[in-house]
Enzyme design. Sequence first.
Site, PDB file in Angstrom:
ATOM      1  N   ASN A   1       1.006  -1.259  -0.061  1.00 51.62           N
ATOM      2  CA  ASN A   1      -0.014  -0.155  -0.189  1.00 51.62           C
ATOM      3  C   ASN A   1       0.908   1.268   0.011  1.00 51.62           C
ATOM      4  O   ASN A   1       1.465   1.629   0.988  1.00 51.62           O
ATOM      5  CB  ASN A   1      -0.968  -0.201   1.279  1.00 51.62           C
ATOM      6  CG  ASN A   1      -1.571   1.103   1.296  1.00 51.62           C
ATOM      7  OD1 ASN A   1      -1.879   1.732   0.211  1.00 51.62           O
ATOM      8  ND2 ASN A   1      -2.168   1.376   2.601  1.00 51.62           N
TER       9      ASN A   1
ATOM     10  N   LYS B   1       0.182   4.365  -0.117  1.00 53.60           N
ATOM     11  CA  LYS B   1      -0.595   5.531   0.405  1.00 53.60           C
ATOM     12  C   LYS B   1      -0.468   6.648  -0.539  1.00 53.60           C
ATOM     13  O   LYS B   1      -0.405   6.460  -1.792  1.00 53.60           O
ATOM     14  CB  LYS B   1      -0.137   5.808   2.027  1.00 53.60           C
ATOM     15  CG  LYS B   1      -0.225   4.390   2.663  1.00 53.60           C
ATOM     16  CD  LYS B   1       0.112   4.514   4.218  1.00 53.60           C
ATOM     17  CE  LYS B   1      -0.145   3.277   4.863  1.00 53.60           C
ATOM     18  NZ  LYS B   1       0.094   3.366   6.316  1.00 53.60           N
TER      19      LYS B   1
ATOM     20  N   HIS C   1      -9.478   0.708   5.417  1.00 48.40           N
ATOM     21  CA  HIS C   1      -8.113   0.861   5.945  1.00 48.40           C
ATOM     22  C   HIS C   1      -8.330   1.713   7.376  1.00 48.40           C
ATOM     23  O   HIS C   1      -9.111   2.698   7.343  1.00 48.40           O
ATOM     24  CB  HIS C   1      -7.208   1.547   5.169  1.00 48.40           C
ATOM     25  CG  HIS C   1      -5.767   1.686   5.588  1.00 48.40           C
ATOM     26  ND1 HIS C   1      -5.289   2.445   6.397  1.00 48.40           N
ATOM     27  CD2 HIS C   1      -4.620   0.834   5.302  1.00 48.40           C
ATOM     28  CE1 HIS C   1      -3.939   2.279   6.643  1.00 48.40           C
ATOM     29  NE2 HIS C   1      -3.556   1.146   5.794  1.00 48.40           N
TER      30      HIS C   1
ATOM     31  N   GLU D   1      -6.803   4.291   8.259  1.00 49.74           N
ATOM     32  CA  GLU D   1      -6.609   5.670   8.081  1.00 49.74           C
ATOM     33  C   GLU D   1      -7.757   6.338   7.583  1.00 49.74           C
ATOM     34  O   GLU D   1      -8.097   7.580   8.215  1.00 49.74           O
ATOM     35  CB  GLU D   1      -5.398   6.005   7.307  1.00 49.74           C
ATOM     36  CG  GLU D   1      -4.162   5.701   7.645  1.00 49.74           C
ATOM     37  CD  GLU D   1      -2.968   5.629   7.024  1.00 49.74           C
ATOM     38  OE1 GLU D   1      -1.753   5.271   7.344  1.00 49.74           O
ATOM     39  OE2 GLU D   1      -3.150   5.633   5.676  1.00 49.74           O
TER      40      GLU D   1
ATOM     41  N   GLU E   1      -5.023  -5.308  10.662  1.00 50.55           N
ATOM     42  CA  GLU E   1      -3.992  -4.283  11.054  1.00 50.55           C
ATOM     43  C   GLU E   1      -4.206  -3.652  12.269  1.00 50.55           C
ATOM     44  O   GLU E   1      -4.920  -2.696  12.448  1.00 50.55           O
ATOM     45  CB  GLU E   1      -3.860  -3.126   9.599  1.00 50.55           C
ATOM     46  CG  GLU E   1      -5.175  -2.783   9.403  1.00 50.55           C
ATOM     47  CD  GLU E   1      -5.418  -1.529   8.793  1.00 50.55           C
ATOM     48  OE1 GLU E   1      -4.310  -1.047   8.137  1.00 50.55           O
ATOM     49  OE2 GLU E   1      -6.537  -0.754   8.567  1.00 50.55           O
TER      50      GLU E   1
ATOM     51  N   GLY F   1       2.950   2.126  11.395  1.00 50.77           N
ATOM     52  CA  GLY F   1       4.012   3.064  11.404  1.00 50.77           C
ATOM     53  C   GLY F   1       4.490   3.438  12.694  1.00 50.77           C
ATOM     54  O   GLY F   1       5.337   4.400  12.857  1.00 50.77           O
TER      55      GLY F   1
ATOM     56  N   SER G   1       3.767  -2.457  10.474  1.00 49.76           N
ATOM     57  CA  SER G   1       5.066  -2.254  10.670  1.00 49.76           C
ATOM     58  C   SER G   1       5.985  -3.578  10.181  1.00 49.76           C
ATOM     59  O   SER G   1       6.636  -4.257  10.890  1.00 49.76           O
ATOM     60  CB  SER G   1       5.562  -2.025  12.036  1.00 49.76           C
ATOM     61  OG  SER G   1       5.125  -1.027  12.425  1.00 49.76           O
TER      62      SER G   1
END
Length: 262
Positions: free
Chosen positions: A12, A14, A104, A106, A174, A180, A220
């Site tokens: 991904n 992003k 996702h 985000e 996730e 991250g 990660s």
Amino acid sequence: MAVSRVPLIAGNWKMNLDHLQAIAFVQKLAWSLADAKHDFAAVEVAVFPPFTDLRSVQTLVAADKLPLAYGGQDLSAQDSGAYTGEIPGGFLKQLDCGYVIIGHSERRTMHAETDEVVAAKVQAALRHDLVPIICVGETAEDLEEHGPSAVPVAQLKAALAGVSSAADIVVAYEPVWAIGSGQAATPEQAEQVAAALRATLAETLGEDVAAKTRILYGGSVKAANIAGFMREPNVDGALVGGASLDIDEFSSIARFQKHVGV
């Protein structure tokens, strides 16, 4: 890792890489994997560029017959109309996308996407013969309050509302607390949640669907830790974020079989 499920390593990107950078990246990635004698039949590799890159990626993959899959990072729940800035599933399908990422963390956090919105987007993907990669995961607060797997399982159940047993889907666990952060979940933590998600698939869509559905881990992921995740029986691949922008790192992740000795 079940033998019947071909592992999927999904990158991904992003909001990174413009269409020219995407062309160079995909070419180098394909060359890197080919040079390393990567078995594309044994491990599927997919990239998820920004929308503005997809036409360039499609043209390159088709022209050079590259054995790489690709898809959209999101899609609209609607098929057409006055929805400024939205991208419908039909547009992605016209670009020969095979997959689309849905839900996702985000999107859930920054765009306030609810379970209902995610479920509607899953239906939109299926209407256009796209394979939805349904993302589920918990925050550190969720983990402390509800324990492992409770929130991801609830999110998956909501996302599967109206999905038939004939549907082809992928699930990605996730943990928000790992994305991250540089601090991934342990393989044992990932396996615990993946097993619970597979049990949920069996409960809602049947044992056959549960047995064939790939469950990815994301958060990660690196070349240094992918082998541990892929040794777990219910983890069938990875949804890779930051590391997918480094060709050497992502190629090494895709070649995880060299690390796990299978």
